[in-house]
Design an enzyme around this catalytic site. Structure first.
Site, mmCIF file in Angstrom:
data_model
loop_
_atom_site.group_PDB
_atom_site.id
_atom_site.type_symbol
_atom_site.label_atom_id
_atom_site.label_comp_id
_atom_site.label_asym_id
_atom_site.label_seq_id
_atom_site.Cartn_x
_atom_site.Cartn_y
_atom_site.Cartn_z
ATOM 1 N N GLU A 18 -16.315 3.522 3.561
ATOM 2 C CA GLU A 18 -14.951 3.820 3.106
ATOM 3 C C GLU A 18 -15.040 4.692 1.865
ATOM 4 O OE1 GLU A 18 -12.326 0.376 2.688
ATOM 5 O OE2 GLU A 18 -13.476 -0.653 4.233
ATOM 6 N N ASP B 274 -13.839 6.479 5.909
ATOM 7 C CA ASP B 274 -12.460 6.033 6.072
ATOM 8 C C ASP B 274 -11.753 6.142 4.718
ATOM 9 O OD1 ASP B 274 -10.102 4.633 6.295
ATOM 10 O OD2 ASP B 274 -10.976 2.905 7.324
ATOM 11 N N HIS C 106 -14.199 -2.015 6.236
ATOM 12 C CA HIS C 106 -13.009 -2.637 6.838
ATOM 13 C C HIS C 106 -13.294 -3.194 8.233
ATOM 14 C CE1 HIS C 106 -8.801 -2.539 8.462
ATOM 15 N NE2 HIS C 106 -8.521 -2.874 7.221
ATOM 16 N N SER D 4 -11.106 -0.945 0.291
ATOM 17 C CA SER D 4 -9.739 -1.462 0.320
ATOM 18 C C SER D 4 -9.552 -2.731 -0.483
ATOM 19 C CB SER D 4 -9.301 -1.693 1.767
ATOM 20 O OG SER D 4 -10.126 -2.648 2.382
ATOM 21 N N HIS E 203 -7.391 4.587 1.630
ATOM 22 C CA HIS E 203 -6.838 4.342 0.286
ATOM 23 C C HIS E 203 -7.127 5.474 -0.694
ATOM 24 C CE1 HIS E 203 -5.702 0.286 1.372
ATOM 25 N NE2 HIS E 203 -6.823 0.256 2.056
ATOM 26 N N LYS F 119 -0.053 4.133 4.785
ATOM 27 C CA LYS F 119 -0.139 3.673 3.400
ATOM 28 C C LYS F 119 0.519 4.707 2.495
ATOM 29 C CE LYS F 119 -3.618 0.504 4.767
ATOM 30 N NZ LYS F 119 -5.013 0.246 5.091
ATOM 31 N N ASN G 85 0.825 -1.211 0.000
ATOM 32 C CA ASN G 85 0.000 0.000 0.000
ATOM 33 C C ASN G 85 0.857 1.259 0.000
ATOM 34 O OD1 ASN G 85 -2.507 -1.400 0.141
ATOM 35 N ND2 ASN G 85 -2.109 -1.796 2.307
#
Ligand SMILES: *Cc1c(COP(=O)(O)O)cnc(C)c1O
Length: 385
Positions: A178, A207, A134, A182, A210, A231, A48
């Site tokens: 998210e 969240d 997640h 992810s 990413h 990440k 990541n």
């Protein structure tokens, strides 16, 4: 053998039978993308480290200087004496980055998610959470003791119907999702979720572990923005960005912040260096998506929405077999299996980095197209869709 060992062995055999047993493989990382495993150099599509910052000289230098100045460990919880002066600088930068009044740094992204919902919601409250959110977001939802319902992935109408059913009689409501998923690489419909939150007096928590859009003007309707330093930022730790009042409350109530030692100063200094670097060269943040799009175009897959491209292969066995095929070609793409993803959707999750050479992406795409997606014994259930 004790009953504890017997229990462990029987559980492990059960995992083994389902091709679900995991092992830790020593992986040397001395470069952003090339890794060493079992004496071989492999080009990794499973890190990541989207911007290649884990190995950047500016981050290393900042970390070394911080160790020389402040020592190794923080020595205590941030609320006692572990709040070294680097924290304030980092939190101010994170708040600016996310366009909020304030931010609070935790020991990891997992700890943020385990702590924030618990700090803000309780027994009288309602949490609606995307079914693919997640594991750490689920942990937080459960720790809060609120009434929790999952909505179908990215299905705002389902979330709205759950709100209709369960909102009345609940004091507060939290919607959890998210920004970029992810394991799927797709994006949440944030404008619609934000509208649902507005209409139902709910709080939207997103969240963005990413997400690589480092733009303070993005997502103005989101009061709780979660991110990680581990990440794209190449360091370690997690944060929540929000209004000043909310951050103060979180500092007072989040157990995963209060009862855990502060981050080592070196980690915080490296994250600051990463933010400085991205501030100076914002164009770097667009590169992973461009690399992912190059791959999806060449592999004849739907356009990537983020730096993450899943190749969903079905059974765990199929994903492991695909991992082995790629490894023989010098590529590392670690099979992702249940319970990380749901039953029957084991996959290779490709994560693209700014540092991946185009020529290697071309070679990977050709191999995936000809040898992975076309194999009769590997069933491509769906990909990205
Ligand atoms: C990785 C990840 C986390 C955890 O972040 P860490 O800093 O690695 O603990 C949280 N949420 C999502 C969506 C993630 O992918």
């Amino acid at each position: 053998m004790t009953s504890l060992d017997e229990f462990a062995n029987s559980k492990l055999s059960e995992l083994e039978r389902g091709s679900l047993r995991r092992t830790l493989v020593a992986t040397g990382r001395t470069d952003g993308i090339w890794v060493e495993r079992g004496g071989r150099q492999l080009l990794s599509f499973s890190c990541n480290d989207y911007l290649g910052l884990t190995q950047h000289p500016a981050l290393k230098a900042a970390a070394i200087a911080a160790i020389e100045r402040h020592g190794m460990g923080a020595g205590a919880s941030r609320l006692v004496t572990g709040n070294h002066p680097l924290y304030e600088d980092l939190e101010e930068r994170l708040a600016r980055l996310r366009g909020t009044e304030a931010a609070c740094v935790f020991g990891s992204g997992y700890l943020v998610n385990a702590g924030v919902a618990q700090a803000l919601a309780g027994r009288d409250d309602l949490i609606l959470i995307d079914e693919l959110a997640h594991s750490s977001l689920w942990t937080g939802a459960r720790l809060s003791r609120a009434e929790v319902h999952a909505f179908h992935h990215n299905d705002v109408r389902h979330a709205a119907s759950l709100m209709d059913l369960h909102r009345s009689g609940r004091r507060h409501a939290l919607i959890v999702t998210e920004g970029v998923f992810s394991m799927d690489g797709d994006r949440a419909p944030l404008a619609d979720l934000s509208e649902l939150a507005r209409k139902t007096d709910a709080w939207l928590m997103v969240d963005d572990a990413h997400d690589l859009t480092f733009d303070p003007h993005a997502d103005p309707g989101i009061p709780l923005k979660i991110g990680t330093l581990s990440k794209a930022l190449g360091s370690y730790g997690g944060y929540v960005a929000a209004s000043r009042a909310v951050i103060e409350l979180i500092r007072n109530r989040a157990r995963t912040l209060i009862y855990s030692t502060g981050l080592p100063p070196a980690t915080v200094a490296a994250a600051i260096a990463a933010l400085e670097l991205i501030g100076r060269e914002p164009e770097i943040a667009a590169k992973p998506l461009a690399k992912a799009r190059l791959f999806t175009r060449l592999a004849e897959l739907p356009d990537a929405e983020s730096a993450i491209v899943p190749l969903v292969l079905g059974e765990a066995q199929a994903a492991l077999e695909a991992q082995r095929l790629l490894e023989a070609e010098g590529f590392l793409a670690v099979a992702i299996r249940p319970p990380t993803v749901s039953e029957g959707t084991a996959r290779l999750r490709l994560a693209f980095s700014a540092s991946h050479p185009d020529a290697e992406i071309e070679r990977l795409a050709a191999f995936v197209r000809e040898r992975i997606l076309s194999r009769a014994d590997i069933q491509l259930k769906y990909s990205l869709a």
